[in-house]
Motif scaffolding. Structure first.
Motif, PDB file in Angstrom:
ATOM      1  N   GLY A 319       0.344  -1.466   0.636  1.00  0.00           N
ATOM      2  CA  GLY A 319       0.165   0.065  -0.051  1.00  0.00           C
ATOM      3  C   GLY A 319       0.880   1.256  -0.098  1.00  0.00           C
ATOM      4  O   GLY A 319       0.238   2.187  -0.919  1.00  0.00           O
ATOM      5  N   GLN A 320       1.625   1.527   0.812  1.00  0.00           N
ATOM      6  CA  GLN A 320       2.867   2.531   0.740  1.00  0.00           C
ATOM      7  C   GLN A 320       3.907   2.689  -0.814  1.00  0.00           C
ATOM      8  O   GLN A 320       3.843   3.601  -0.832  1.00  0.00           O
ATOM      9  N   ALA A 321       4.003   1.718  -0.997  1.00  0.00           N
ATOM     10  CA  ALA A 321       4.820   1.771  -2.268  1.00  0.00           C
ATOM     11  C   ALA A 321       3.336   2.449  -3.166  1.00  0.00           C
ATOM     12  O   ALA A 321       3.714   2.693  -4.723  1.00  0.00           O
ATOM     13  N   ILE A 322       2.105   1.449  -3.654  1.00  0.00           N
ATOM     14  CA  ILE A 322       1.146   2.710  -5.042  1.00  0.00           C
ATOM     15  C   ILE A 322       1.489   3.770  -4.252  1.00  0.00           C
ATOM     16  O   ILE A 322       1.087   4.770  -4.742  1.00  0.00           O
ATOM     17  N   GLN A 323       0.979   4.367  -2.818  1.00  0.00           N
ATOM     18  CA  GLN A 323       1.202   5.995  -2.329  1.00  0.00           C
ATOM     19  C   GLN A 323       1.749   6.540  -3.176  1.00  0.00           C
ATOM     20  O   GLN A 323       2.095   7.597  -4.097  1.00  0.00           O
ATOM     21  N   ASN A 324       3.180   5.747  -2.945  1.00  0.00           N
ATOM     22  CA  ASN A 324       4.611   6.326  -2.890  1.00  0.00           C
ATOM     23  C   ASN A 324       4.695   6.391  -4.815  1.00  0.00           C
ATOM     24  O   ASN A 324       4.772   8.155  -5.205  1.00  0.00           O
ATOM     25  N   ALA A 325       4.474   5.507  -5.242  1.00  0.00           N
ATOM     26  CA  ALA A 325       4.301   5.644  -6.981  1.00  0.00           C
ATOM     27  C   ALA A 325       3.248   6.358  -7.804  1.00  0.00           C
ATOM     28  O   ALA A 325       3.122   7.179  -8.339  1.00  0.00           O
ATOM     29  N   ASN A 326       2.147   6.361  -7.066  1.00  0.00           N
ATOM     30  CA  ASN A 326       0.482   7.631  -6.911  1.00  0.00           C
ATOM     31  C   ASN A 326       1.715   9.149  -7.564  1.00  0.00           C
ATOM     32  O   ASN A 326       1.898   9.773  -8.306  1.00  0.00           O
ATOM     33  N   LEU A 327       2.441   9.317  -6.118  1.00  0.00           N
ATOM     34  CA  LEU A 327       3.741  11.034  -6.221  1.00  0.00           C
ATOM     35  C   LEU A 327       4.330  10.891  -6.720  1.00  0.00           C
ATOM     36  O   LEU A 327       4.282  11.691  -7.678  1.00  0.00           O
ATOM     37  N   MET A 328       4.643   9.920  -7.559  1.00  0.00           N
ATOM     38  CA  MET A 328       6.109   9.717  -8.182  1.00  0.00           C
ATOM     39  C   MET A 328       5.745   9.907 -10.073  1.00  0.00           C
ATOM     40  O   MET A 328       5.997  10.185 -10.806  1.00  0.00           O
ATOM     41  N   PHE A 329       4.196   9.769  -9.746  1.00  0.00           N
ATOM     42  CA  PHE A 329       3.476   9.831 -11.476  1.00  0.00           C
ATOM     43  C   PHE A 329       2.298  11.009 -11.679  1.00  0.00           C
ATOM     44  O   PHE A 329       1.708  11.508 -12.212  1.00  0.00           O
ATOM     45  N   GLY A 330       2.197  12.069 -10.775  1.00  0.00           N
ATOM     46  CA  GLY A 330       1.972  13.353 -10.150  1.00  0.00           C
ATOM     47  C   GLY A 330       0.571  12.641 -10.210  1.00  0.00           C
ATOM     48  O   GLY A 330      -0.967  14.334 -10.943  1.00  0.00           O
ATOM     49  N   PHE A 331      -0.623  11.792  -9.651  1.00  0.00           N
ATOM     50  CA  PHE A 331      -1.762  10.918  -8.953  1.00  0.00           C
ATOM     51  C   PHE A 331      -1.853  11.670  -8.006  1.00  0.00           C
ATOM     52  O   PHE A 331      -0.693  12.262  -6.967  1.00  0.00           O
TER      53      PHE A 331
END
Length: 344
Positions: A319-331
């Motif tokens: 979950g935290q990995a997706i949270q970080n990935a969202n930020l990396m791609f501007g979501f």
């Protein structure tokens, strides 16, 4: 527009949770699944929980060439094995969220002390962003390599950092941390001590005299709060599937202010919930969510107990990995993640 994603280490519990989250994500789509010993099998043969087209995907070797269309790689491989895959993905121009421990430390000496091995790519330590999302949003948004924090450190650092920053914690002696985790935290590999007859109706401590996550907690308490901290950390494994509860035994000053300090630090945070004073969290209350629930019990003007709960596979990993990935791609960082627990 969809972002093509690769998951390396897809057949473990964390990898399976990544599949579940990403397949339901509005902006990410799975293009590649890498495994180690299960390569060449269909995902559905190895992961009974997956369905649809994902079940029919062929698992590729963990070191297979990544498809050109892949823009984001999640590495859920064991520490030591992930570093080479991370390096290769970065060289190919991909962004990476690494869920292993290979890039969680800032120096080679600390990594070697914690894991007892030399690191093959220490030159990436300075580039990796330690992705405790609530405290590094701006850095994560600009990163091409995020080191996802460990589950135990996530549960400990979230309540600890605001209090250390405020200077109200006594750091002249060790902070005592007692943590308990479901068995999924030990991974999916066959281990005798995780057999049903070994683990059922039993609780046991492990990782003594010094668990490797103690180095991570101390290093990032210093990194985020700027003060040297020593922890006496004892983890325990419980006969349940998922969930993590960490109890912090703290001494310091003006404990009456600690609740307000935590509330102010996490006001408006979608995935950190400060419970009313005197209310303590439970693992059932966060299971299936990306939340960290924090409760505080004041013992005196100078002593308090803080209890912190996360789902070790979500806020503690996928979950935290997706949270970080969202930020990396501007979501929006909450995209594809549950704030609410499975209840009952």
């Amino acid at each position: 527009m969809k972002i093509s994603v690769a998951i390396l280490g897809a057949t473990g519990y964390t990898g399976a949770e990544l599949i579940r989250l990403i397949d339901a994500h509005p902006h990410f789509e799975i293009a590649h699944l890498g495994a180690h010993s299960q390569a060449s099998k269909l995902a559905g043969e190895v992961l009974p929980g997956v369905g649809g087209h994902i079940a029919a995907m062929t698992l590729q070797p963990a070191d297979a060439l990544l498809p050109d269309e892949v823009e984001l790689v999640f590495t859920a491989l064991p520490h030591g094995a992930a570093a080479a895959s991370v390096f290769t993905a970065l060289e190919a121009g991909k962004k990476v969220v690494d869920l292993s421990a290979d890039f969680r430390h800032k120096t080679h000496d600390v990594y070697r002390a914690a894991y007892g091995a030399d690191h093959p790519h220490p030159e990436l330590f300075n580039e990796a962003v330690y992705g405790l999302t609530e405290h590094v949003r701006d850095q994560v948004a600009c990163a091409r390599l995020v080191a996802n924090p460990g589950c135990y450190p996530t549960s400990v650092l979230l309540p600890l950092i605001p209090l250390l920053k405020a200077g109200v914690i006594d750091t002249t002696s060790s902070i005592i941390i007692d943590s308990k985790s479901g068995t999924s935290g030990a991974g999916r590999s066959a281990k005798t001590d995780l057999l049903y007859c070994e683990i059922n109706e039993s609780v046991k401590a492990y990782g003594l005299p010094r668990h490797r996550h103690a180095w991570e907690m101390e290093e990032w308490a210093l990194g985020f709060a700027g003060c040297e901290t020593k922890v006496r950390f004892v983890p325990h494994i419980l006969p349940m599937n998922r969930g993590m509860l960490s109890t912090l035994h703290l001494s310091g000053s003006n404990t009456a202010s600690w609740f307000d300090l935590l509330q102010q630090a996490y006001a408006g945070e979608p995935f950190v919930k400060i419970l009313p004073q005197g209310t303590l969290p439970s693992t059932a209350g966060i299971s299936g969510s990306n939340r960290c629930d924090i409760g505080i019990a004041l013992l005196s003007e100078s002593e308090a107990v803080i209890v912190s709960c996360i789902d070790n596979l979500l806020k503690g990993a996928a979950g935290q990995a997706i949270q970080n990935a969202n930020l990396m791609f501007g979501f929006d960082e909450t995209t594809g993640l549950a704030r609410h627990a499975l209840w009952p």
